[in-house]
Design a protein around this motif. Sequence first.
Motif, PDB file in Angstrom:
ATOM      1  N   PHE A 244     -72.955 -20.969  15.317  1.00 43.40           N
ATOM      2  CA  PHE A 244     -72.862 -19.497  15.348  1.00 43.40           C
ATOM      3  C   PHE A 244     -73.421 -18.973  16.675  1.00 43.40           C
ATOM      4  CE2 PHE A 244     -73.038 -19.233  10.503  1.00 43.40           C
ATOM      5  CZ  PHE A 244     -71.766 -18.707  10.397  1.00 43.40           C
ATOM      6  N   ASP A 245     -74.553 -19.581  17.086  1.00 39.90           N
ATOM      7  CA  ASP A 245     -75.221 -19.121  18.308  1.00 39.90           C
ATOM      8  C   ASP A 245     -74.339 -19.311  19.531  1.00 39.90           C
ATOM      9  OD1 ASP A 245     -77.125 -19.024  16.413  1.00 39.90           O
ATOM     10  OD2 ASP A 245     -78.526 -20.432  17.342  1.00 39.90           O
TER      11      ASP A 245
ATOM     12  N   ALA B 173     -71.657 -16.744  19.552  1.00 43.40           N
ATOM     13  CA  ALA B 173     -72.236 -15.450  19.912  1.00 43.40           C
ATOM     14  C   ALA B 173     -72.440 -15.362  21.418  1.00 43.40           C
ATOM     15  CB  ALA B 173     -73.561 -15.248  19.181  1.00 43.40           C
TER      16      ALA B 173
ATOM     17  N   LYS C 281     -82.526 -27.056   2.818  1.00 43.02           N
ATOM     18  CA  LYS C 281     -82.709 -25.642   3.154  1.00 43.02           C
ATOM     19  C   LYS C 281     -81.471 -24.822   2.753  1.00 43.02           C
ATOM     20  CE  LYS C 281     -81.729 -23.627   6.732  1.00 43.02           C
ATOM     21  NZ  LYS C 281     -81.362 -23.401   8.122  1.00 43.02           N
TER      22      LYS C 281
ATOM     23  N   GLY D 148     -81.073 -23.149  -0.768  1.00 43.95           N
ATOM     24  CA  GLY D 148     -81.636 -21.814  -1.005  1.00 43.95           C
ATOM     25  C   GLY D 148     -80.621 -20.726  -0.668  1.00 43.95           C
ATOM     26  N   ILE D 149     -79.953 -20.878   0.478  1.00 44.31           N
ATOM     27  CA  ILE D 149     -78.981 -19.867   0.915  1.00 44.31           C
ATOM     28  C   ILE D 149     -77.796 -19.818  -0.056  1.00 44.31           C
ATOM     29  CG2 ILE D 149     -77.358 -19.243   2.753  1.00 44.31           C
ATOM     30  CD1 ILE D 149     -79.357 -20.539   4.761  1.00 44.31           C
ATOM     31  N   ILE D 150     -77.274 -20.984  -0.412  1.00 45.58           N
ATOM     32  CA  ILE D 150     -76.087 -21.013  -1.282  1.00 45.58           C
ATOM     33  C   ILE D 150     -76.441 -20.531  -2.693  1.00 45.58           C
ATOM     34  CG2 ILE D 150     -74.291 -22.489  -2.293  1.00 45.58           C
ATOM     35  CD1 ILE D 150     -74.178 -23.981   0.343  1.00 45.58           C
TER      36      ILE D 150
ATOM     37  N   GLN E  46     -78.389 -18.129  -3.336  1.00 42.72           N
ATOM     38  CA  GLN E  46     -78.280 -16.662  -3.259  1.00 42.72           C
ATOM     39  C   GLN E  46     -76.821 -16.209  -3.192  1.00 42.72           C
ATOM     40  OE1 GLN E  46     -80.552 -14.548  -4.093  1.00 42.72           O
ATOM     41  NE2 GLN E  46     -81.804 -16.368  -4.364  1.00 42.72           N
ATOM     42  N   GLU E  47     -75.965 -17.011  -2.567  1.00 49.18           N
ATOM     43  CA  GLU E  47     -74.541 -16.678  -2.534  1.00 49.18           C
ATOM     44  C   GLU E  47     -73.983 -16.711  -3.964  1.00 49.18           C
ATOM     45  OE1 GLU E  47     -72.214 -19.139   0.087  1.00 49.18           O
ATOM     46  OE2 GLU E  47     -70.398 -17.954  -0.217  1.00 49.18           O
TER      47      GLU E  47
ATOM     48  N   MET F 141     -75.200 -13.788  -6.020  1.00 49.69           N
ATOM     49  CA  MET F 141     -74.486 -12.569  -5.659  1.00 49.69           C
ATOM     50  C   MET F 141     -73.187 -12.465  -6.461  1.00 49.69           C
ATOM     51  SD  MET F 141     -73.129 -11.595  -1.829  1.00 49.69           S
ATOM     52  CE  MET F 141     -71.739 -12.725  -1.797  1.00 49.69           C
TER      53      MET F 141
ATOM     54  N   THR G 157     -74.429 -12.868  13.330  1.00 50.89           N
ATOM     55  CA  THR G 157     -75.129 -14.138  13.120  1.00 50.89           C
ATOM     56  C   THR G 157     -76.197 -14.395  14.188  1.00 50.89           C
ATOM     57  OG1 THR G 157     -73.421 -15.252  14.390  1.00 50.89           O
ATOM     58  CG2 THR G 157     -73.130 -15.206  12.011  1.00 50.89           C
ATOM     59  N   HIS G 158     -76.078 -13.724  15.328  1.00 49.97           N
ATOM     60  CA  HIS G 158     -77.072 -13.913  16.386  1.00 49.97           C
ATOM     61  C   HIS G 158     -78.317 -13.062  16.151  1.00 49.97           C
ATOM     62  CE1 HIS G 158     -74.671 -10.387  17.286  1.00 49.97           C
ATOM     63  NE2 HIS G 158     -75.770  -9.898  17.782  1.00 49.97           N
TER      64      HIS G 158
ATOM     65  N   PHE H 265     -80.386 -12.158  10.478  1.00 46.72           N
ATOM     66  CA  PHE H 265     -79.638 -13.341  10.053  1.00 46.72           C
ATOM     67  C   PHE H 265     -80.440 -14.608  10.349  1.00 46.72           C
ATOM     68  CE2 PHE H 265     -76.529 -16.749  10.339  1.00 46.72           C
ATOM     69  CZ  PHE H 265     -75.638 -16.477   9.305  1.00 46.72           C
ATOM     70  N   GLN H 266     -80.991 -14.659  11.554  1.00 48.15           N
ATOM     71  CA  GLN H 266     -81.717 -15.869  11.980  1.00 48.15           C
ATOM     72  C   GLN H 266     -82.999 -16.082  11.181  1.00 48.15           C
ATOM     73  OE1 GLN H 266     -80.731 -18.152  14.130  1.00 48.15           O
ATOM     74  NE2 GLN H 266     -78.954 -17.164  15.033  1.00 48.15           N
TER      75      GLN H 266
ATOM     76  N   ARG I 178     -82.259 -15.306   6.761  1.00 50.17           N
ATOM     77  CA  ARG I 178     -81.365 -16.304   6.197  1.00 50.17           C
ATOM     78  C   ARG I 178     -81.638 -17.709   6.725  1.00 50.17           C
ATOM     79  NH1 ARG I 178     -74.915 -17.190   5.160  1.00 50.17           N
ATOM     80  NH2 ARG I 178     -74.852 -19.197   6.196  1.00 50.17           N
ATOM     81  N   GLU I 179     -81.458 -17.901   8.026  1.00 53.45           N
ATOM     82  CA  GLU I 179     -81.483 -19.261   8.558  1.00 53.45           C
ATOM     83  C   GLU I 179     -82.869 -19.910   8.486  1.00 53.45           C
ATOM     84  OE1 GLU I 179     -78.717 -21.183   9.679  1.00 53.45           O
ATOM     85  OE2 GLU I 179     -77.766 -19.597   8.514  1.00 53.45           O
ATOM     86  N   LYS I 180     -83.910 -19.192   8.882  1.00 53.91           N
ATOM     87  CA  LYS I 180     -85.242 -19.808   8.898  1.00 53.91           C
ATOM     88  C   LYS I 180     -85.882 -19.831   7.520  1.00 53.91           C
ATOM     89  CE  LYS I 180     -86.669 -19.565  13.676  1.00 53.91           C
ATOM     90  NZ  LYS I 180     -86.386 -18.285  14.390  1.00 53.91           N
TER      91      LYS I 180
ATOM     92  N   SER J 256     -84.435 -19.007   4.559  1.00 52.43           N
ATOM     93  CA  SER J 256     -83.456 -19.274   3.491  1.00 52.43           C
ATOM     94  C   SER J 256     -83.636 -18.365   2.288  1.00 52.43           C
ATOM     95  CB  SER J 256     -83.624 -20.642   3.035  1.00 52.43           C
ATOM     96  OG  SER J 256     -83.356 -21.689   2.954  1.00 52.43           O
ATOM     97  N   LEU J 257     -83.965 -17.116   2.544  1.00 53.27           N
ATOM     98  CA  LEU J 257     -84.208 -16.185   1.434  1.00 53.27           C
ATOM     99  C   LEU J 257     -82.928 -15.521   0.941  1.00 53.27           C
ATOM    100  CD1 LEU J 257     -87.437 -14.182   2.397  1.00 53.27           C
ATOM    101  CD2 LEU J 257     -87.187 -16.210   0.972  1.00 53.27           C
ATOM    102  N   ALA J 258     -81.908 -15.458   1.808  1.00 53.68           N
ATOM    103  CA  ALA J 258     -80.738 -14.658   1.464  1.00 53.68           C
ATOM    104  C   ALA J 258     -79.471 -15.310   1.970  1.00 53.68           C
ATOM    105  CB  ALA J 258     -80.867 -13.274   2.104  1.00 53.68           C
ATOM    106  N   TYR J 259     -78.359 -14.932   1.357  1.00 51.15           N
ATOM    107  CA  TYR J 259     -77.058 -15.338   1.876  1.00 51.15           C
ATOM    108  C   TYR J 259     -76.599 -14.307   2.907  1.00 51.15           C
ATOM    109  CZ  TYR J 259     -71.979 -15.909   1.938  1.00 51.15           C
ATOM    110  OH  TYR J 259     -70.676 -16.057   2.317  1.00 51.15           O
ATOM    111  N   TYR J 260     -76.845 -13.025   2.597  1.00 54.50           N
ATOM    112  CA  TYR J 260     -76.515 -12.000   3.595  1.00 54.50           C
ATOM    113  C   TYR J 260     -77.745 -11.153   3.896  1.00 54.50           C
ATOM    114  CZ  TYR J 260     -76.292  -8.457  -0.129  1.00 54.50           C
ATOM    115  OH  TYR J 260     -76.596  -7.615  -1.159  1.00 54.50           O
TER     116      TYR J 260
END
Lengths: 423, 432
Positions: free
Chosen positions: A78-79, A82, A130, A133-135, A137-138, A141, B298-299, B303-304, B307-309, B311-315
């Motif tokens: 992603f980075d 971007a 890791k 955790g994200i999925i 939450q998906e 949702m 995403t940058h 988001f970083q 979510r990414e660090k 991992s609390l949320a999808y969005y």
Amino acid sequence: MDSFIRERLFSKETKNGLKVFVIPKKDYNKIFAMYSTHYGSIDSEFIVPDTGEHLKVPEGIAHFLEHKMFEMEYGNVFDKFAELGASSNAFTSYTNTTYLFSATSHFEENLRLLLEYVETPYFIEASVEKEKGIITQELRMYEDEPEWQVLLNLLKCLYHKHPVRIDIGGTVESIQKIDVETLYKCYNTFYHPSNMILFVIGCVEPEKVFELVEETHNTKGLTPQGEIKRIYPEEPPTVYKSSHTVQLDVNEPLFLTGFKDIDVGYDGMPLLKKEITTGILLEIMFGRSSELYERLYEKGLIDDRFSFGYEGQKDYGFCTIGGETKDPDTLHKELSESISGYIKRGIDIKDFQRVKKKFTGEFISSLNSLEFIASTFVSYYHKNVNFFDYLKVLEEITIDDVTKRLNTFFDFSRNATSVVVPK
Amino acid sequence: MSEIFEEVGVLDQTFTQKTLKNGINIYVHSTPKFKTTTFCMFIHQNLARETATKTALIPFVLKRGSKSFPTSRKMNLFLEELYGTSMGGDILKRGEIQIMQFFMETVNHNYIDDKSILIKGLTAFKDMILDPLVEDGGFKEDYVNQEKEILKRNIESLYNDKFNYAIERCFQEMCKDEAFSIYKYGNVEDLELIDNKILYNYYKECLSHCPIDFFVLGDVDEEEITDLIEDIFSFERKEITQVKPDFVSKFIEKPNYVEEKQDVNQGKLTMGFRTNTKYSDKDYYSLMVYNGILGGGTHSKLFQNVREKASLAYYAFSRLEKNKGLMLISCGIEFDDKDRAIDIINQQLEDIRKGNITDYEFDSTIKSLVNSYKEAADSPSMIISLYLDSIINGTQRTTEDIIENLYKVSKADVINVAEKICLDTVFFLNKK
């Protein structure tokens, strides 16, 4: 290719079997590219080509794999997109996984990046953990989205065993079982170029795209891969259950009824023809200009969010009809009576001709959107269909085809209904 | 690496403008790029409790029937014959302006066997807007009653959509005493006060007094189409009322915290901010960059980090309500993670204020904003929507201007604009 709709499609196949398609659109600012594999959530049982191992993998792994593809040894892809000013994304369906970007500059670098990361699996334990955790939450949702729940429950009714009855993302429990080793096995089976397609549309020169793909692929020296053996359970022609109701914290009931298609097992042009024929039929029966729609609307049983559709894949197919309603039982009764009425009376030729015109116009209008062309082309490609055959096939369909479909498809023993009611 | 692809494309969507004697503005942009011709008409009204529900009802009643097409079925039969011409209406809310939007899109005649498709479509469009079905000095009573019921359900069904529900509730709580708290479809209680005659008279008033903008985009002859619209839409109007987005500047001492409990599986955390910067301000560009760094992709920091660090949320994202000068943060989380999520979010806000912005975050934001403006030129509805924004805010900016100004923004500008941003309300949708 088609002078009438003024679009030209260029294609080429690389030595290792990747199919590349390009449509130049010189007056657009953007380029939109999709790199897609014929691998989705239903491909959960298969033979690993190089070892012959018979594998049954956790539900939701194709989607999990899609998430993890964005990770590279150097960090997150992603980075990189971007930094190039592009927006990138990916999605997993029942049958495909697709990676995409859109950009208005640095086309070459973006395209290289897309090829590079989709062709470079990099899975490590810590980041796989890791991602859970994200999925989670998906998935949570979606648990709160009544439209998604009503569809999932309908598929659970229509199918006994076929994996289309399982949520694309799996469950919070099933994704816990996913590990690095299985991710690699899935990747190595389904991400071979011969199982994939690259589609690029926008302000590009087709030759440049072909050159770039050849150049990157030649350095890889990938060996050809044999056919992937996918294993699907034997699905009975009946429905598993005729209805299912759940309670959610909503204000108004949500209703969805569907018919299971048993005329399956083929793809290509015949599948396209079946899809359009069914689409015409549904439009005549339930569309905005139908008597039924007018009656249901005036009775307050539906509103303008009422919708219907047909989903046709090689090994399964179903239609859905429904929306929010104050009275799911009466709506179901009205729909069933109307279907029986059509089976008795047949289709009016005027309706048939008008809907064909509507479909023609809508197809042409849809070509305004590069995203639409790309995503439709790609999903049709995985069904062995060329999207640009649409108008030709539409033209060939006769009222007899539609009548025949009416008489075979709407069998009430293959009807199921899913309802969400307020708690 | 050399750039082997050429970069082609036009940035500017130049609309030719003409104001009719009755004050209606016509904007025409002729381009062969698209395969359809798009017509949009916008009737602007100030967002106010007394009128909001009536305004919201009108497009839906008009869709039900006109003099020539007394039922929506007859209208749809006609449109389907016109190669599935799409036509309809809806409500938009831009700051404190409520807008009735009507649209019609036909396939360009070059692609089909009907050279008069555009005229036929335009006639139906005019019919829907200007020749409604009228009986006894009002709209057809049945239609109004049915649409009142449907609008009621439509307003209530926001509750089913937890994502948007949490966002709307946050703004409602935040702007309690401001017109912005009114939902774009109005209020259920106010429906009782409306009947077919009241509504018809109100609509006639709107046609007489409200600002109206009419857009045409497609492969058309500009002069010819302008004349055609002038012929059709030169009806008599009175003095035109001014509408404006009504920006307010507000600095908050102590943010408001509101929690609501429902039987849900995921907590929805929304945070509403006052940016104290309006669309027409010079530093609006800095605000756009600020928002991009914070949560625009995403940058972004949200988001970083959320979510990414962690991992609390999808969005997890932020976005601007540019007309009203608000900013919103939204994420979906485990109920128990609320405090942790708020801490992480606050840390991101603090980091930007302190200037902890990496080159990567800053540069990616500018590039991503420029990219989205350039991409907008590839979609008829986006072209019109962006132009509409500039009309509403009285700043006629071209896409080129916007891009040029975005490139001029510095990190220091972002830090300056950050000083003005303050948290107003936190709304949390919790489990029961």
